[in-house]
Design a protein around this motif. Structure first.
Motif, PDB file in Angstrom:
ATOM      1  N   GLN A  97       0.538  -1.106  -0.077  1.00 15.71           N
ATOM      2  CA  GLN A  97      -0.005  -0.404  -0.128  1.00 15.71           C
ATOM      3  C   GLN A  97       0.693   1.217   0.040  1.00 15.71           C
ATOM      4  N   GLY A  98       0.193   1.988  -0.056  1.00 16.27           N
ATOM      5  CA  GLY A  98       1.327   4.090   0.173  1.00 16.27           C
ATOM      6  C   GLY A  98       1.830   4.143  -1.393  1.00 16.27           C
ATOM      7  N   PHE A  99       1.611   3.444  -2.458  1.00 16.93           N
ATOM      8  CA  PHE A  99       2.366   4.158  -3.263  1.00 16.93           C
ATOM      9  C   PHE A  99       1.231   5.340  -4.507  1.00 16.93           C
ATOM     10  N   SER A 100       1.458   6.796  -4.093  1.00 18.37           N
ATOM     11  CA  SER A 100       0.260   7.640  -5.249  1.00 18.37           C
ATOM     12  C   SER A 100       1.009   7.470  -6.846  1.00 18.37           C
ATOM     13  N   ASP A 101       1.721   6.740  -7.044  1.00 18.06           N
ATOM     14  CA  ASP A 101       2.235   6.864  -8.283  1.00 18.06           C
ATOM     15  C   ASP A 101       2.663   5.338  -8.403  1.00 18.06           C
ATOM     16  N   PRO A 102       2.267   4.774  -9.663  1.00 20.11           N
ATOM     17  CA  PRO A 102       2.804   3.371  -9.797  1.00 20.11           C
ATOM     18  C   PRO A 102       4.504   3.195 -10.407  1.00 20.11           C
ATOM     19  N   LEU A 103       4.845   4.389 -10.609  1.00 18.38           N
ATOM     20  CA  LEU A 103       6.057   4.177 -12.026  1.00 18.38           C
ATOM     21  C   LEU A 103       7.266   4.700 -11.104  1.00 18.38           C
ATOM     22  N   LYS A 104       6.553   4.741  -9.247  1.00 20.07           N
ATOM     23  CA  LYS A 104       7.630   5.622  -8.445  1.00 20.07           C
ATOM     24  C   LYS A 104       7.562   4.341  -7.585  1.00 20.07           C
ATOM     25  N   THR A 105       9.044   3.628  -6.541  1.00 21.19           N
ATOM     26  CA  THR A 105       8.981   2.685  -6.192  1.00 21.19           C
ATOM     27  C   THR A 105      10.104   3.340  -4.912  1.00 21.19           C
ATOM     28  N   PHE A 106      10.242   1.788  -4.090  1.00 23.00           N
ATOM     29  CA  PHE A 106      11.331   2.137  -3.124  1.00 23.00           C
ATOM     30  C   PHE A 106      12.613   2.991  -3.751  1.00 23.00           C
ATOM     31  N   PRO A 107      13.194   3.676  -3.168  1.00 25.15           N
ATOM     32  CA  PRO A 107      14.411   4.491  -3.611  1.00 25.15           C
ATOM     33  C   PRO A 107      14.631   3.617  -4.627  1.00 25.15           C
ATOM     34  N   ILE A 108      16.059   2.465  -3.801  1.00 26.52           N
ATOM     35  CA  ILE A 108      17.023   2.056  -4.323  1.00 26.52           C
ATOM     36  C   ILE A 108      16.652   1.537  -5.817  1.00 26.52           C
ATOM     37  N   MET A 109      15.285   0.761  -6.353  1.00 27.80           N
ATOM     38  CA  MET A 109      14.757   0.510  -6.771  1.00 27.80           C
ATOM     39  C   MET A 109      14.386   1.489  -7.992  1.00 27.80           C
ATOM     40  N   GLY A 110      14.198   2.752  -7.966  1.00 27.40           N
ATOM     41  CA  GLY A 110      14.148   3.595  -8.257  1.00 27.40           C
ATOM     42  C   GLY A 110      14.767   3.962  -9.851  1.00 27.40           C
ATOM     43  N   PHE A 111      16.402   3.525 -10.578  1.00 27.44           N
ATOM     44  CA  PHE A 111      16.699   2.918 -11.219  1.00 27.44           C
ATOM     45  C   PHE A 111      15.750   2.306 -12.623  1.00 27.44           C
ATOM     46  N   SER A 112      15.175   1.393 -12.436  1.00 28.13           N
ATOM     47  CA  SER A 112      13.961   0.784 -12.947  1.00 28.13           C
ATOM     48  C   SER A 112      12.478   1.190 -13.595  1.00 28.13           C
ATOM     49  N   ASP A 113      12.229   0.905 -13.612  1.00 34.21           N
ATOM     50  CA  ASP A 113      10.274   1.245 -14.566  1.00 34.21           C
ATOM     51  C   ASP A 113       9.612   0.466 -14.480  1.00 34.21           C
ATOM     52  N   ALA A 114      10.672  -0.843 -13.983  1.00 34.86           N
ATOM     53  CA  ALA A 114       9.173  -1.915 -13.637  1.00 34.86           C
ATOM     54  C   ALA A 114       8.233  -1.440 -12.678  1.00 34.86           C
ATOM     55  N   ASN A 152      27.211   0.519 -10.749  1.00 35.58           N
ATOM     56  CA  ASN A 152      25.929   0.231  -9.343  1.00 35.58           C
ATOM     57  C   ASN A 152      26.151   0.900  -8.661  1.00 35.58           C
ATOM     58  N   THR A 153      26.696   2.105  -8.595  1.00 31.70           N
ATOM     59  CA  THR A 153      26.907   3.759  -8.138  1.00 31.70           C
ATOM     60  C   THR A 153      27.176   3.027  -6.375  1.00 31.70           C
ATOM     61  N   VAL A 154      27.876   1.639  -6.710  1.00 25.43           N
ATOM     62  CA  VAL A 154      28.168   0.906  -5.037  1.00 25.43           C
ATOM     63  C   VAL A 154      30.208   0.133  -4.750  1.00 25.43           C
ATOM     64  N   GLY A 155      30.358   1.358  -4.067  1.00 21.74           N
ATOM     65  CA  GLY A 155      31.925   0.381  -3.488  1.00 21.74           C
ATOM     66  C   GLY A 155      33.114   0.893  -5.297  1.00 21.74           C
ATOM     67  N   ASP A 156      33.875   0.347  -4.459  1.00 19.04           N
ATOM     68  CA  ASP A 156      35.267   0.740  -5.595  1.00 19.04           C
ATOM     69  C   ASP A 156      35.679  -0.880  -6.380  1.00 19.04           C
ATOM     70  N   GLY A 157      36.853  -0.513  -7.266  1.00 21.54           N
ATOM     71  CA  GLY A 157      36.962  -1.386  -8.238  1.00 21.54           C
ATOM     72  C   GLY A 157      38.151  -2.323  -6.651  1.00 21.54           C
ATOM     73  N   GLY A 158      38.023  -3.950  -7.020  1.00 21.76           N
ATOM     74  CA  GLY A 158      38.359  -5.293  -6.234  1.00 21.76           C
ATOM     75  C   GLY A 158      39.854  -5.186  -6.360  1.00 21.76           C
ATOM     76  N   LYS A 173      26.749   2.753   3.345  1.00 23.05           N
ATOM     77  CA  LYS A 173      27.503   3.153   4.537  1.00 23.05           C
ATOM     78  C   LYS A 173      28.432   2.355   4.395  1.00 23.05           C
ATOM     79  N   VAL A 174      28.266   1.779   4.347  1.00 21.87           N
ATOM     80  CA  VAL A 174      29.562   0.515   4.401  1.00 21.87           C
ATOM     81  C   VAL A 174      30.149   0.253   2.564  1.00 21.87           C
ATOM     82  N   HIS A 175      29.389   0.170   1.596  1.00 24.57           N
ATOM     83  CA  HIS A 175      29.325   0.406   0.188  1.00 24.57           C
ATOM     84  C   HIS A 175      29.641  -1.313   0.366  1.00 24.57           C
ATOM     85  N   ALA A 176      29.371  -2.308   0.824  1.00 27.94           N
ATOM     86  CA  ALA A 176      29.600  -4.176   0.639  1.00 27.94           C
ATOM     87  C   ALA A 176      28.588  -3.737  -0.798  1.00 27.94           C
ATOM     88  N   GLN A 177      29.205  -4.170  -1.888  1.00 31.99           N
ATOM     89  CA  GLN A 177      28.749  -5.162  -3.320  1.00 31.99           C
ATOM     90  C   GLN A 177      28.348  -6.676  -2.915  1.00 31.99           C
TER      91      GLN A 177
END
Length: 485
Positions: free
Chosen positions: A115-132, A383-389, A193-197
């Motif tokens: 519940q609580g979605f005013s717009d079905p194209l908007k989603t939880f922040p972390i998955m906003g890169f996809s418009d599924a 992926n905007t998470v962390g750095d190279g290995g 915060k930790v930037h774990a991949q």
């Protein structure tokens, strides 16, 4: 009164669903349609989710294959029950706890019952890169939860009370898995915060499940006859290795939804790269496991070959969106080496019939750490998470972050699960009686054999299903599957 209570509970479940549907359809664009990308990406996410759902068949066949014939049927009931528990619990609260919060969250606070979605194209922040659509994303994440819960029970075959599945499964799917996985890949603090991949869940899915499995088996103890008077382990062979082989291929197939589906996007074609990396790692895992097992036992071990594939798939799950093809081969091969060595070592002290602690636990740890070694810097940036290995940057920064992720996931899940199982053990109980274990869980827990012709004399099969339990118990003595005392 009972009827009124039933209708009341149904009303409670239906009300949020109706409200959610109203919000969803009211928010549709005026032309009642979506951009083509929404339909294409949503279709891909649902198809990937269905592949992951099909992995439940793989877990079922794997556990049946590694069980004795008198315990084959109970696995079917367990898989169906746990999948259903996960579906309801994750819909009600789990998805919200995992994804319903801002960046850095510890626990989500919105999105209960979807519940609580005013717009079905908007989603939880972390998955906003996809418009599924949000429904597609929910289904995909739910089947991940169901996989993690299935992993928990791999160590408990052939001696656990069925009710334990229901009690722990509800808590796991509603609270433990959502909160901890949300930290890792739901926009929570370990990710931001930790930037774990962890692209698809070596720690967030597999290590969580394996840690719960460890807590369970420590309370449950080994199967009767597993360890001799001298404390040395005895082999308790599974009854159907062809079924186990089928399970491995089903799981391998399902993993092409698990990892590539985590892109949540079909249009950029990136999921095809993840498919290749995943497949190469699994193939290398089989080779690594066969060679290592042969070095130790001088035989081509069927179980190790299959678990080598599974362990490698677990290991590449974290890095599938971060590493190159050659990195996937190395990660998978090393996971294949870990599998037999881990199984042989653990089997000396702990009865883990399917090798879950190694394939999902040790290989989950290795896969998570491997990102700190093999992550390609450009993919980390994408992926905007962390750095190279380590092999690209020459420093241990990302490897240290991965180690923190492993420690936190294992520590929190183990403490929570160990306490929950301790309470269950002290109240409801965890283990069936010795007589029930001897007869087999099929008959003692379900009143029906998975293979009735194998355990009940032919004349007594007439009217089977209405026979008294005492007859079932007596007929169970025909089993040839017992381990010598």
């Amino acid at each position: 009164m009972a009827r009124g209570l039933t209708f009341g509970l149904l009303a409670m479940l239906i009300t949020p669903t109706v409200a959610s549907a109203q919000n969803y359809f009211q928010a549709l664009p005026p032309d009642k349609g979506f951009p083509d990308s929404v339909g294409i990406n949503s279709t891909w996410v649902i198809v990937a989710g269905l592949l992951v759902m099909f992995m439940q068949v793989g877990f079922m066949f794997l556990e049946i294959g590694f069980s004795r014939g008198k315990n084959a049927g109970t696995v079917v009931a367990k898989i169906l029950t746990n999948f259903s528990i996960a579906a309801l619990a994750y819909w009600a609260v789990g998805f919200a706890f995992a994804f319903g919060g801002p960046a850095n969250h510890v626990i989500g606070t919105h999105g209960f019952f979807l519940q609580g979605f005013s717009d079905p194209l908007k989603t939880f922040p972390i998955m906003g890169f996809s418009d599924a659509t949000i429904q597609a994303k929910f289904f995909f994440q739910f089947v991940f939860c169901a996989v993690s819960l299935a992993i928990v029970w791999g160590t408990t075959l052939e001696r656990i009370k069925f009710g334990v599945y229901v009690i722990y499964g509800t808590i796991f799917a509603a609270v433990i898995y959502p909160i901890v996985s949300g930290w890792v890949f739901g926009g929570g603090w370990l990710q931001t915060k930790v930037h774990a991949q962890d692209f698809a869940g070596s720690s967030a899915v597999h290590l969580i499940g394996a840690t719960g499995a460890l807590a369970a088996v420590l309370h449950l103890g080994p199967r009767k006859g597993k360890f001799g008077p001298d404390g040395k382990p005895r082999a308790i062979p599974g009854h159907n290795m062809p079924l186990f082989g089928l399970a491995c291929l089903v799981l391998w197939f399902g993993w092409f939804g698990f990892n590539p589906g985590s892109t949540l996007n079909a249009l950029d074609g990136r999921f095809t790269q993840v498919v290749v990396v995943t497949n190469l790692a699994a193939a290398a895992g089989v080779i690594g496991a066969i060679l290592t097992a042969y070095k130790v036992t001088k035989t081509i071990d069927i179980g190790m070959a299959g678990n080598g594939a599974i362990g490698a798939l677990v290991a590449i799950t974290a890095g599938s969106g971060y590493v190159s093809s050659w990195g996937g081969v190395v990660i998978g091969f090393i996971a294949g080496v870990i599998v037999p060595l881990g199984v042989y070592a653990i089997d000396k002290k702990i009865d883990d019939p399917v090798g879950a602690l190694t394939a999902h636990g040790l290989c989950g740890i290795w896969g998570t750490l491997a990102c700190g070694i093999f992550t390609v810097p450009s993919l980390a940036a994408f992926n905007t998470v962390g750095d190279g290995g380590l092999v690209y940057t020459g420093n241990f920064t990302q490897l240290g972050r991965q180690a923190i992720c492993v420690a936190v996931v294992f520590g929190v899940v183990f403490v929570a699960s160990y306490l929950i199982f301790a309470i269950i053990k002290a109240t409801y109980g965890m283990r069936v009686s010795e007589d029930e274990e001897d007869a087999g869980l099929d008959i003692s827990e379900h009143g029906m054999y998975g293979y009735p012709e194998q355990f009940i004399p032919a004349p007594e099969l007439v009217g089977y299903g209405a026979m008294p339990k005492a007859v079932y118990s007596a007929s169970s003595t025909t089993s040839t599957q017992e381990v010598p005392a």
